[in-house]
Design an enzyme around this catalytic site. Sequence first.
Site, PDB file in Angstrom:
ATOM      1  CB  SER A  46       4.409   3.048   6.831  1.00  0.00           C
ATOM      2  OG  SER A  46       3.790   1.944   6.781  1.00  0.00           O
ATOM      3  CG  ASP A 170       1.418   3.406   4.753  1.00  0.00           C
ATOM      4  OD1 ASP A 170       2.314   4.187   4.887  1.00  0.00           O
ATOM      5  OD2 ASP A 170       1.463   2.410   5.164  1.00  0.00           O
TER       6      ASP A 170
END
Length: 305
Positions: A46, A170
């Site tokens: 991320s 993600d």
Amino acid sequence: MDKYRIMTFDGGGIRGVLTATLLKRLKDEPELSEFINMTKLFAGTSTGSIIALGLAYGLSPEDLVDFYVLYGKYIFTPRYHNYYRPKYDNKHLKEVLSMVFPKNLRLSDLSHKVLVPSFRVTGSYSKPHWGPVFYNNLPGSTNMEALVIDVALASNAAPTFFPSYKHHIDGATIANNPSTAAIAAARGEQRNIGALDDMYLLSIGTGIYPQQITADTTKWGASQWAFYPKPPYPLLQLLFNNDIPVNEFYSSQLLREQYCRLDLEIPKKIGPIPLDAYSKTPTLISLANDLDLEMTIKWIKNNWF
């Protein structure tokens, strides 16, 4: 064999500025000025993927701090009601990444090895079901020609915050702390050795704020797990944050004293800092600047060189 040095970076949105500030402080130590360049593999999830890709491209910790300071507010606007759509679109994030990385830059072009987790929800040509994707430029990689900007967007597509990107969400859904994944990847590259004796790993977090659910959860259904307010969206909180200490435990067991974890606990008086709280950037920088780094500096001096 030469030491195989690994540096990993957790997810956490705007809290990546804390990671970048800690990294800057370490690099500013006179005896540590070259320790980033000596790193073989950068791994990040991320927001950590932006840091890992940036370092592998040649950005400095100062550049990465500026990334969050200058562009944090722009990335996290405009805001929408996220019950029915993502809270933010990824247009601004993509624009900012395009100012940092050349549009045609591929993983194979980077000067260091990288590993970036994401999750593909639709499956792929080889796997007709959803599953993890570990973007990397290690030997034998099947995705080293992926564009750096695409990889960053795929790993940063936090559910409810950003839209999925080319069917990816993600990387925090599988490895918000990518340390164990990095060890496995490095072990694969060093398959001719029989142990982990040559690996050294520095793992840097984005600040932790201990959470708990004090309500009685015995009768909770989907609605409560999804929308209970304290902490908000508890299922997402568990999904994004619970693997961090798990991977810390696994990595420390695998590498023992050759593993170092650098993170800090966010004080209760400040409270939790959501991944989109760009107004807290000065607070995060201050927390990172106030942290005692003596033990980490000592570990790097004793193990990295």
